[in-house]
Write a protein that holds these residues in place. Structure first.
Motif, PDB file in Angstrom:
ATOM      1  N   LEU A   1     -18.492  12.471   6.828  1.00  0.00           N
ATOM      2  CA  LEU A   1     -18.822  11.113   5.868  1.00  0.00           C
ATOM      3  C   LEU A   1     -17.666  10.720   5.594  1.00  0.00           C
ATOM      4  O   LEU A   1     -18.086   9.029   5.153  1.00  0.00           O
ATOM      5  N   ALA A   2     -17.003  11.003   4.909  1.00  0.00           N
ATOM      6  CA  ALA A   2     -16.029  10.168   4.691  1.00  0.00           C
ATOM      7  C   ALA A   2     -15.579   9.359   5.615  1.00  0.00           C
ATOM      8  O   ALA A   2     -15.090   8.217   5.519  1.00  0.00           O
ATOM      9  N   ILE A   3     -14.902   9.512   6.934  1.00  0.00           N
ATOM     10  CA  ILE A   3     -14.474   9.194   7.756  1.00  0.00           C
ATOM     11  C   ILE A   3     -15.839   8.420   8.786  1.00  0.00           C
ATOM     12  O   ILE A   3     -15.201   6.901   8.862  1.00  0.00           O
ATOM     13  N   SER A   4     -16.591   8.626   8.246  1.00  0.00           N
ATOM     14  CA  SER A   4     -17.926   7.524   8.975  1.00  0.00           C
ATOM     15  C   SER A   4     -18.396   6.474   8.030  1.00  0.00           C
ATOM     16  O   SER A   4     -18.229   4.801   8.354  1.00  0.00           O
ATOM     17  N   SER A   5     -17.531   6.369   6.806  1.00  0.00           N
ATOM     18  CA  SER A   5     -17.617   5.035   5.853  1.00  0.00           C
ATOM     19  C   SER A   5     -16.696   4.383   6.054  1.00  0.00           C
ATOM     20  O   SER A   5     -16.903   2.637   5.175  1.00  0.00           O
ATOM     21  N   SER A   6     -15.290   4.418   6.908  1.00  0.00           N
ATOM     22  CA  SER A   6     -14.756   3.614   6.768  1.00  0.00           C
ATOM     23  C   SER A   6     -14.785   2.294   7.598  1.00  0.00           C
ATOM     24  O   SER A   6     -14.844   1.367   7.228  1.00  0.00           O
ATOM     25  N   GLY A   7     -15.687   1.693   8.346  1.00  0.00           N
ATOM     26  CA  GLY A   7     -15.512   1.022   9.427  1.00  0.00           C
ATOM     27  C   GLY A   7     -16.970   0.009   8.678  1.00  0.00           C
ATOM     28  O   GLY A   7     -16.472  -1.526   8.059  1.00  0.00           O
ATOM     29  N   PRO A   8     -17.730   0.749   8.213  1.00  0.00           N
ATOM     30  CA  PRO A   8     -18.804  -0.367   7.002  1.00  0.00           C
ATOM     31  C   PRO A   8     -17.744  -0.577   5.835  1.00  0.00           C
ATOM     32  O   PRO A   8     -18.162  -2.251   5.551  1.00  0.00           O
ATOM     33  N   LEU A   9     -16.951  -0.189   5.089  1.00  0.00           N
ATOM     34  CA  LEU A   9     -16.026  -0.325   3.969  1.00  0.00           C
ATOM     35  C   LEU A   9     -15.391  -1.555   4.813  1.00  0.00           C
ATOM     36  O   LEU A   9     -14.641  -2.844   3.529  1.00  0.00           O
ATOM     37  N   ILE A  10     -14.765  -1.835   5.811  1.00  0.00           N
ATOM     38  CA  ILE A  10     -13.858  -2.967   6.222  1.00  0.00           C
ATOM     39  C   ILE A  10     -14.443  -3.988   7.097  1.00  0.00           C
ATOM     40  O   ILE A  10     -14.219  -5.240   5.671  1.00  0.00           O
ATOM     41  N   ALA A  11     -15.239  -3.586   7.210  1.00  0.00           N
ATOM     42  CA  ALA A  11     -16.386  -4.632   7.556  1.00  0.00           C
ATOM     43  C   ALA A  11     -17.165  -6.091   6.345  1.00  0.00           C
ATOM     44  O   ALA A  11     -16.809  -6.264   5.870  1.00  0.00           O
ATOM     45  N   PHE A  12     -17.507  -4.365   5.114  1.00  0.00           N
ATOM     46  CA  PHE A  12     -17.807  -5.168   3.785  1.00  0.00           C
ATOM     47  C   PHE A  12     -16.389  -6.369   2.946  1.00  0.00           C
ATOM     48  O   PHE A  12     -16.639  -6.729   2.300  1.00  0.00           O
ATOM     49  N   ALA A  13     -15.543  -5.402   2.913  1.00  0.00           N
ATOM     50  CA  ALA A  13     -14.566  -5.870   1.772  1.00  0.00           C
ATOM     51  C   ALA A  13     -14.069  -7.608   2.138  1.00  0.00           C
ATOM     52  O   ALA A  13     -14.258  -8.461   3.876  1.00  0.00           O
ATOM     53  N   ALA A  14     -14.473  -7.810   1.724  1.00  0.00           N
ATOM     54  CA  ALA A  14     -13.868  -9.830   1.917  1.00  0.00           C
ATOM     55  C   ALA A  14     -12.520 -10.198   1.655  1.00  0.00           C
ATOM     56  O   ALA A  14     -11.625 -10.969   0.683  1.00  0.00           O
ATOM     57  N   ALA A  15     -11.650  -9.665   2.728  1.00  0.00           N
ATOM     58  CA  ALA A  15     -10.434  -9.595   2.730  1.00  0.00           C
ATOM     59  C   ALA A  15      -9.876  -9.870   3.809  1.00  0.00           C
ATOM     60  O   ALA A  15     -10.849  -8.939   5.238  1.00  0.00           O
ATOM     61  N   PRO A  16      -8.645 -10.075   4.668  1.00  0.00           N
ATOM     62  CA  PRO A  16      -7.998  -9.847   5.686  1.00  0.00           C
ATOM     63  C   PRO A  16      -7.533  -8.386   6.024  1.00  0.00           C
ATOM     64  O   PRO A  16      -7.393  -7.729   5.363  1.00  0.00           O
ATOM     65  N   ALA A  17      -7.870  -8.317   7.709  1.00  0.00           N
ATOM     66  CA  ALA A  17      -8.273  -6.825   7.483  1.00  0.00           C
ATOM     67  C   ALA A  17      -7.138  -6.366   7.732  1.00  0.00           C
ATOM     68  O   ALA A  17      -6.341  -5.062   7.265  1.00  0.00           O
ATOM     69  N   LEU A  18      -5.765  -6.941   8.166  1.00  0.00           N
ATOM     70  CA  LEU A  18      -4.615  -6.495   7.774  1.00  0.00           C
ATOM     71  C   LEU A  18      -3.987  -6.205   6.779  1.00  0.00           C
ATOM     72  O   LEU A  18      -3.198  -5.969   6.112  1.00  0.00           O
TER      73      LEU A  18
END
Length: 311
Positions: A30-47
């Motif tokens: 569950l923890a690693i599955s949340s990584s992609g959605p959290l990155i997509a949700f974060a309103a900040a540059p990916a870097l």
């Protein structure tokens, strides 16, 4: 009588251990599955998200590494230091490539393509004279076919989607290099020490990239900072820690296969949370890709560590 009570006690202890292992694996997936959605949700540059993810994890581990683990740091061989630092550079490349792909494309596709890491790991092992088995090579062919199917569909979507797919694949290659270097570093360093040096090196590299590219590192909304903290506590620390705990009770192969559950897990979370639906014409490619990676992990002769992932 005493013998029966002792056996019952041992059976209960074994059952509790099995239950704790199952719970640990469920939390880790569950923890690693949340990584992609959290990155997509974060309103900040990916870097920037990648930098804070590694920088904060490094900060959390610092009291341990400079406290109880300090003697190990002082006496760690130069060869181990070299591999730790190189692994950190490779990890920075992985995050710099994969995390933007999540924001530019779909979470499901980016997660599936980065999950091809064991395939590239097998090819690296073959180059080192440790070729995968026949099942491993079959898995590589299936995974590549699945990746071609999935990314080929994106040629009809947009140039940005294709670019995101390319970044995700390159991120998987960088992750494979990171793990190969980590294998060498771990021969003479503990998990905590290796992780601390690696995360620190990765954070410094990503900071340099952010400064050179003019990527803002602050001024984000509170929700973005919460997403970053969730990444640190979840995928970066909790996920890896639970998998490490489980390795005391189940095989590395079993854990590697379970890591593949990140692909459907991330897709489901992205659908439920972000409204990203999975296109029907993409599903066969994703299934083929996951099946191929599973075949590589299960059937490959070469030792494939479980630190994939996001990576």
């Amino acid at each position: 009588m005493y013998g029966k009570k002792r056996r019952r006690g041992m059976n209960m202890s074994a059952r509790r251990q099995q239950l704790s292992t199952v719970l640990a694996l469920a939390v880790a997936v569950l923890a690693i599955s949340s990584s992609g959605p959290l990155i997509a949700f974060a309103a900040a540059p990916a870097l920037a998200v990648a930098f804070w993810r590694n920088g904060l994890a490094f900060t959390v581990l610092t009291p341990i590494s400079l406290g109880p683990r300090r003697p190990e740091l002082v006496h760690m061989p130069r060869r181990a230091w070299t591999y730790c630092l190189l692994a950190g550079v490779a990890l920075a490349a992985h995050f710099a490539l994969w995390m933007p792909s999540v924001q530019l494309g779909s979470v499901a596709t980016a997660t599936a393509l980065v999950a091809t890491q064991p395939v590239w790991q097998g090819l690296i092992a073959a180059g080192q004279g440790r070729a995968p088995s026949r099942a491993g090579w079959i898995g590589i062919v299936l995974a590549v076919a699945g990746a071609v199917w999935t990314t080929g569909i994106d040629f009809g979507v947009s140039p940005q989607a294709v670019f995101a797919d390319v970044l995700a694949v390159l991120g998987a290659v960088a992750a494979a290099v990171y793990v190969a270097l980590g294998e060498q570093a771990r021969t003479s360093s503990s998990t905590t020490t290796y992780t601390w040096v690696c995360y620190g090196t990765c954070a410094v590299g990503l900071l340099g990239i952010c400064l050179a590219a003019g990527v803002p590192l602050h001024g984000y909304a509170p929700t973005t900072w919460l997403a970053v903290l969730a990444l640190v506590a979840g995928a970066q620390l909790l996920g890896h820690s639970m998998f490490s705990y489980a390795l005391h009770h189940v095989s590395a192969t079993a854990v590697s296969v379970l890591v593949l559950l990140e692909v459907p897990g991330a897709a489901l979370l992205a659908w439920a949370w972000l409204g990203q639906t999975i296109r029907a014409d993409r599903v066969p490619g994703l299934v083929l890709l996951v099946a191929g990676v599973a075949a590589v992990v299960v059937g490959g002769r070469s030792r494939m560590p479980t630190a994939s992932v996001e990576l």
